[in-house]
Every structure is written in structure tokens, then in C-alpha cells.
Motif scaffolding. Structure first.
Motif, PDB file in Angstrom:
ATOM      1  N   ALA A  76      57.423  60.464  58.237  1.00 30.27           N
ATOM      2  CA  ALA A  76      57.615  59.366  59.193  1.00 30.27           C
ATOM      3  C   ALA A  76      58.285  58.170  58.541  1.00 30.27           C
ATOM      4  O   ALA A  76      59.125  57.494  59.155  1.00 30.27           O
ATOM      5  N   SER A  77      57.930  57.881  57.300  1.00 32.61           N
ATOM      6  CA  SER A  77      58.537  56.742  56.604  1.00 32.61           C
ATOM      7  C   SER A  77      60.032  56.954  56.404  1.00 32.61           C
ATOM      8  O   SER A  77      60.833  56.031  56.571  1.00 32.61           O
ATOM      9  N   LEU A  78      60.416  58.175  56.071  1.00 30.34           N
ATOM     10  CA  LEU A  78      61.845  58.486  55.936  1.00 30.34           C
ATOM     11  C   LEU A  78      62.562  58.355  57.281  1.00 30.34           C
ATOM     12  O   LEU A  78      63.676  57.812  57.355  1.00 30.34           O
ATOM     13  N   ALA A  79      61.916  58.824  58.351  1.00 32.93           N
ATOM     14  CA  ALA A  79      62.529  58.744  59.674  1.00 32.93           C
ATOM     15  C   ALA A  79      62.700  57.291  60.117  1.00 32.93           C
ATOM     16  O   ALA A  79      63.699  56.943  60.754  1.00 32.93           O
ATOM     17  N   LEU A  80      61.744  56.434  59.784  1.00 26.00           N
ATOM     18  CA  LEU A  80      61.851  55.019  60.151  1.00 26.00           C
ATOM     19  C   LEU A  80      63.046  54.351  59.477  1.00 26.00           C
ATOM     20  O   LEU A  80      63.639  53.417  60.028  1.00 26.00           O
ATOM     21  N   ILE A  81      63.389  54.813  58.313  1.00 29.45           N
ATOM     22  CA  ILE A  81      64.550  54.259  57.615  1.00 29.45           C
ATOM     23  C   ILE A  81      65.857  54.746  58.246  1.00 29.45           C
ATOM     24  O   ILE A  81      66.838  54.007  58.356  1.00 29.45           O
ATOM     25  N   LYS A 168      67.020  46.694  62.071  1.00 25.76           N
ATOM     26  CA  LYS A 168      67.080  47.594  60.919  1.00 25.76           C
ATOM     27  C   LYS A 168      66.056  47.221  59.856  1.00 25.76           C
ATOM     28  O   LYS A 168      65.309  48.078  59.360  1.00 25.76           O
ATOM     29  N   LEU A 169      65.992  45.931  59.516  1.00 25.57           N
ATOM     30  CA  LEU A 169      65.048  45.499  58.485  1.00 25.57           C
ATOM     31  C   LEU A 169      63.606  45.735  58.922  1.00 25.57           C
ATOM     32  O   LEU A 169      62.745  46.081  58.107  1.00 25.57           O
ATOM     33  N   SER A 170      63.345  45.570  60.213  1.00 24.01           N
ATOM     34  CA  SER A 170      61.995  45.823  60.724  1.00 24.01           C
ATOM     35  C   SER A 170      61.586  47.267  60.498  1.00 24.01           C
ATOM     36  O   SER A 170      60.445  47.563  60.099  1.00 24.01           O
ATOM     37  N   PHE A 171      62.504  48.190  60.724  1.00 27.17           N
ATOM     38  CA  PHE A 171      62.202  49.610  60.525  1.00 27.17           C
ATOM     39  C   PHE A 171      62.030  49.945  59.047  1.00 27.17           C
ATOM     40  O   PHE A 171      61.185  50.774  58.690  1.00 27.17           O
ATOM     41  N   TYR A 172      62.810  49.298  58.168  1.00 23.84           N
ATOM     42  CA  TYR A 172      62.654  49.542  56.733  1.00 23.84           C
ATOM     43  C   TYR A 172      61.266  49.086  56.268  1.00 23.84           C
ATOM     44  O   TYR A 172      60.581  49.790  55.518  1.00 23.84           O
ATOM     45  N   ILE A 173      60.867  47.895  56.707  1.00 24.03           N
ATOM     46  CA  ILE A 173      59.539  47.382  56.356  1.00 24.03           C
ATOM     47  C   ILE A 173      58.464  48.305  56.907  1.00 24.03           C
ATOM     48  O   ILE A 173      57.464  48.595  56.239  1.00 24.03           O
ATOM     49  N   GLY A 174      58.685  48.792  58.128  1.00 20.02           N
ATOM     50  CA  GLY A 174      57.719  49.702  58.741  1.00 20.02           C
ATOM     51  C   GLY A 174      57.506  50.967  57.924  1.00 20.02           C
ATOM     52  O   GLY A 174      56.375  51.453  57.782  1.00 20.02           O
ATOM     53  N   GLY A 175      58.580  51.522  57.382  1.00 19.87           N
ATOM     54  CA  GLY A 175      58.456  52.720  56.560  1.00 19.87           C
ATOM     55  C   GLY A 175      57.593  52.488  55.333  1.00 19.87           C
ATOM     56  O   GLY A 175      56.750  53.321  54.973  1.00 19.87           O
ATOM     57  N   ALA A 176      57.788  51.320  54.694  1.00 22.69           N
ATOM     58  CA  ALA A 176      56.998  50.993  53.498  1.00 22.69           C
ATOM     59  C   ALA A 176      55.524  50.790  53.841  1.00 22.69           C
ATOM     60  O   ALA A 176      54.629  51.252  53.121  1.00 22.69           O
ATOM     61  N   VAL A 177      55.262  50.102  54.950  1.00 21.56           N
ATOM     62  CA  VAL A 177      53.875  49.841  55.355  1.00 21.56           C
ATOM     63  C   VAL A 177      53.177  51.144  55.744  1.00 21.56           C
ATOM     64  O   VAL A 177      52.008  51.367  55.401  1.00 21.56           O
TER      65      VAL A 177
END
Length: 490
Positions: A76-81, A168-177
Motif C-alpha cells: 500500500a505504501s508503494l501504491a500511495l507513492i 502528490k506530497l500528501s500521498f508521499y507522506i501517507g506512504g511513510a505514515v
């Protein structure tokens, strides 16, 4: 135990608040958005019972449920990116499919995890705790594009066909969280072994052991007969759709019905070959042997989640057109409205987090059914009231009712359900229970586009009103559900 849900809901909330926006940005028409969302519920329908059955029968160095937490979190984290970098609409829809499958791999075992680890008298509080972390994660995720734009001055618009940098940045942060929160739960918890769970279950003398014959295996003939009926029903609906020129989206429903019939015929072949322990046979047998409580809750879930899905699909287009007066996804006004929807989603999730621990208190004073009914009525009023407001800030009032309903939907049905389930089948039945979340979503994706375009005159605000009415129906139906733990301490 529940902290990982903060990460799961972080990803889920980013999806709910922004994917329709991404689809519109990439050229999707508003009436076609539901069909693009079909990936999410179909994925859940397939993935969750499989993962539930597998996790029921898993025990390794990581435990029973935790291996699935980790696998889903990584994917899921990869997909969010990847998803906000989709260059074309079909790729965004495909990545939504992958992302939702990955979220489901993590999410379903978390539900069973609480059922495994807590005795019946603690489960209401356990699922309320999940509601708290779900609300907290969703608040931060929903508000991220707004915060990045207004606090950090990140660009909120982009040329036609491109996703704004704030999204885009929101999704990157989401993947990390997402992956960080799930890893925290994996590291900080232990799981009871199958032997320990069996001992605890016998000590509780669970009523679930007598509520259903969970070991029943149906004959090949029964599976074949039922499969033929379902296939014929699917063919008949397809003929009606074709003959009367109904919306093509309804083929999703007819094909799904036919596919379910085919699956039953395949299960019958497995039984004929002596493969009665096949996962497919077990899941279908358990579906037909579900406890009475579960079958009653299934109807409540149907109407509750139909309402939620209408909200997630249409809030952005409803608010931007009804409140902001624009349907142009490239305009600054539209993107202001879309960001405000993120704030509204943060409000209802934040309120859900705040009231999550109030639900067990209300349940002690009344019972879980009344608590859930009150919450669903509040949610229905919240959805319908959106049509009455014409300024953005007044919509916060609507979100409070929706937030109460959301907190209860995430806690009460599961607290009621787990009391009726045997521990050895917790994951399987949690996966099957997801059918009654997914089916209304598939139905919503099949018919809401038609209603918005041909019945509501293109005004998506009326899809939210329809959702409110659906919540009212669920509020009445929950009062007739049998709560096995009603005589126990809540």
C-alpha cells in the motif's frame, strides 16, 4: 494493538478525499466516477475472505495476523507513492485497484486481531479504540492538501491533466505514515498461539459455538444447484439491461451475480473431488452457515455503507457545484472547494475520534443496538442537511452527525458480531462480513451515476440526500439485531 490502524486509515482517507479529484483532473466525467471506483469494493470482496481464511490458518515467527499487516503495508505504501503520478486516467484507476487490494490485506486481519486478543467484555472498548486511531489518522490525511497549500504555500493547481504538487506530497507522506504505524504495532504486540486461543475460548464458553454449524460442508449437488440459479439470475438481469437499454453500469451487477454462481459450481467440483477443506469451499460453506446475528447485521451494513460510499464518491462534486458554483476541475475555485472537502472529511473523522470512547459509555447506559441506531440517525441528518446549507463553514455542522455515525459504524457492528463468532473462524467470518460492506458499494457504483445523470439532473448533491435516507433505514434495522453479548458486561 490498534495503532497500526492510524496508518491504514491515513492511506484510506487520502484515497477517499482525493481519488475522485484525481480522476476528474485526468479527464473523468462526474457521472463516470462511480464506475472508476468499482475497483475498491471488488478488490475487498475478493481479498478479504481469502486473507481472513489464510490468517486463521497461519502461525509463524511473526504470528497469526501480523504477517498480513506487514505485507499489506509495504504494498500500500508503494501504491500511495505511485497513484498521484499516474499520467492517464486508466493508470490511476488501475493503481486504485492495487492500492485498495493492499489496504485490504492489512485491514481485515486488524479486525480479527481485536477479536482474537480481547475477551467479550472488552471488545466494545477495543473496537472503539480502533475508531479513535482511524479518526485520528483520517483527520491528518484529509487536511494535508489544505495544510500544505495554506501553511506551506505548496502549489495547489497544475496544468490540465496534471495532479497538483500539494496532492502528490500528501500521498508521499501517507506512504511513510502507513508503513511506520503498522510496523509499530507489529513490533509492540504479541499474539496468542492457536493453543492459547483455544483455551481462552473454552474458558469463555462462547455462545458462538452453538449459534452456527461452522464445520458444515455442503454437498456438491447443493453447490451446483445454487450456482445454476445464480448464473440464470445474472443472465436474466443482463437480458433486461440490454432489452430496455438500462445503464451499462448495471452489467457489473449482473456479471457479479453470474460470477458468484460460477464460483459455487467450482466449489461443487472441489467437493466432488473430495477437497472439502479447500479455502473456497470453506468460505462458501461458512457464508451459508453464518450466525443469525451476522445475517441480521449484514442488512444493517448494507444500508450504512451504501450511504458512506455515496458520500465518498460525491462530496467533492456536490460541494464544489452546490456551494462553490463550479464544475470546472481546473479552476482555482474548484480546487478551493476540493481542499475544503478535505477539511470537512478531517472534521468528521476528528469528531469520530473524539466521541469514540463515548460510545462504550452510552452502550453501558442503554445497549449497543440503541447506541448504533442513535449514531446512524445523526449520520443521516448530517448527510441530508448538506443540501440546506449554502456557505462552506456551515457544512461543519453536517460533519458532526456524520462523524458520530462513522465512529459507531467502525465499532458497534464488529463488537456485536465478534460475540457470535468462534475464535477459530474469526478471520474467515470477518472477511465474509466484508461482503456486506462491498456489495452496497458495487451497487452504488452501478446505479448512482445513472441517478445523478438521469434522475437528479446532474446535481450530485441529491446522491448525498439518498445516502442520508439509507442511513435512516439502517438505524431502524439495527434495533432488530440479536446481540449475543447483551447479557454480558459491556
Amino acid at each position: 494493538m490498534s495503532f497500526g490502524f492510524l496508518g491504514i486509515q491515513f492511506g484510506f482517507a487520502l484515497q477517499n478525499a482525493n481519488v475522485s479529484r484525481i480522476f476528474e483532473t485526468l479527464g473523468a466525467k462526474v457521472e463516470n466516477i462511480p464506475i472508476l471506483w468499482i475497483a475498491a469494493p471488488v478488490t475487498g470482496l475478493i481479498i478479504q475472505p481469502i486473507i481472513g481464511h489464510m490468517s486463521d490458518n497461519t502461525w509463524n515467527r511473526l504470528g497469526r495476523r501480523r504477517p498480513y499487516f506487514l505485507t499489506g503495508a509495504i504494498l500500500a505504501s508503494l501504491a500511495l507513492i505511485i497513484i498521484p503520478n499516474s499520467p492517464v486516467l486508466w493508470m490511476a484507476a488501475g493503481m486504485l485497484w492495487i492500492m485498495d487490494a493492499s489496504i485490504n490485506i492489512s485491514m481485515e486481519p486488524f479486525r480479527a486481531f481485536v477479536g482474537d486478543m480481547l475477551p467479550s467484555e472488552q471488545r466494545t472498548t477495543g473496537f472503539a479504540t480502533q475508531s479513535f486511531f482511524i479518526g485520528t489518522g483520517a483527520v491528518i490525511a484529509s487536511v494535508l492538501p489544505y495544510v500544505l497549500t495554506n501553511w506551506f504555500h505548496i502549489q495547489n493547481t497544475a496544468p490540465a491533466g496534471q495532479i497538483p504538487l500539494s496532492v502528490k506530497l500528501s500521498f508521499y507522506i501517507g506512504g511513510a505514515v502507513f508503513i511506520s504505524a503498522v510496523i509499530w504495532t507489529i513490533v509492540r504486540t504479541k499474539e496468542y498461539s492457536p493453543e492459547e486461543l483455544s483455551e481462552f475460548t473454552s474458558q469463555e464458553n462462547s455462545k458462538a459455538e452453538y449459534d452456527t454449524d461452522t464445520e458444515n460442508s455442503y454437498s456438491a449437488g447443493i453447490f451446483a444447484k445454487r450456482g445454476i440459479y445464480w448464473i440464470l439470475a445474472g443472465v436474466l438481469i443482463s437480458i433486461l439491461v440490454y432489452s430496455y437499454h438500462f445503464e451499462k453500469e448495471l452489467y457489473i451487477l449482473s456479471v457479479g451475480i453470474g460470477a458468484f454462481g460460477l464460483i459455487q459450481i467450482i466449489s461443487g467440483l472441489f467437493v466432488s473431488a473430495g477437497k472439502t477443506k479447500s479455502g473456497l469451499v470453506v468460505v462458501l460453506s461458512d457464508l451459508y452457515s453464518m450466525p443469525k446475528t451476522m445475517s441480521q447485521l449484514a442488512i444493517v451494513q448494507f444500508f450504512s455503507w451504501f450511504a458512506l460510499f455515496s458520500m465518498w464518491i460525491y462530496t467533492t462534486s456536490a460541494v464544489t457545484s452546490h456551494i462553490y458554483g463550479t464544475k470546472d476541475p481546473t479552476s482555482e475555485l474548484y480546487n478551493q472547494g476540493a481542499n475544503w472537502v478535505g477539511i470537512l472529511f478531517a472534521v468528521y473523522n476528528g469528531f469520530a475520534a473524539l466521541v469514540a470512547f463515548l460510545l462504550p459509555v452510552i452502550a453501558r447506559l442503554t445497549n449497543r443496538r440503541i447506541t448504533h441506531s442513535i449514531s446512524l440517525i445523526a449520520g443521516g441528518l448530517g448527510l441530508i442537511s448538506i443540501i440546506l446549507f449554502h456557505t462552506p463553514h456551515l457544512l461543519i455542522i453536517s460533519m458532526l452527525g456524520i462523524g458520530l455515525a462513522w465512529a459507531s459504524i467502525l465499532a458497534m457492528p464488529y463488537a456485536i458480531l465478534t460475540g457470535s463468532l468462534p475464535a477459530r473462524k474469526m478471520g474467515t467470518y470477518m472477511g465474509i462480513f466484508n461482503f456486506f460492506i462491498v456489495i452496497p458499494q458495487i451497487l452504488a457504483a452501478s446505479i448512482l451515476g445513472f441517478f445523478v445523470r438521469d434522475v437528479f439532473g446532474g446535481e450530485s448533491i441529491y446522491a448525498l440526500v439518498t445516502g442520508g435516507i439509507s442511513m435512516f433505514i439502517a438505524a431502524v434495522l439495527i434495533l432488530f439485531v440479536k446481540d449475543v453479548d447483551d447479557t454480558k458486561s459491556i
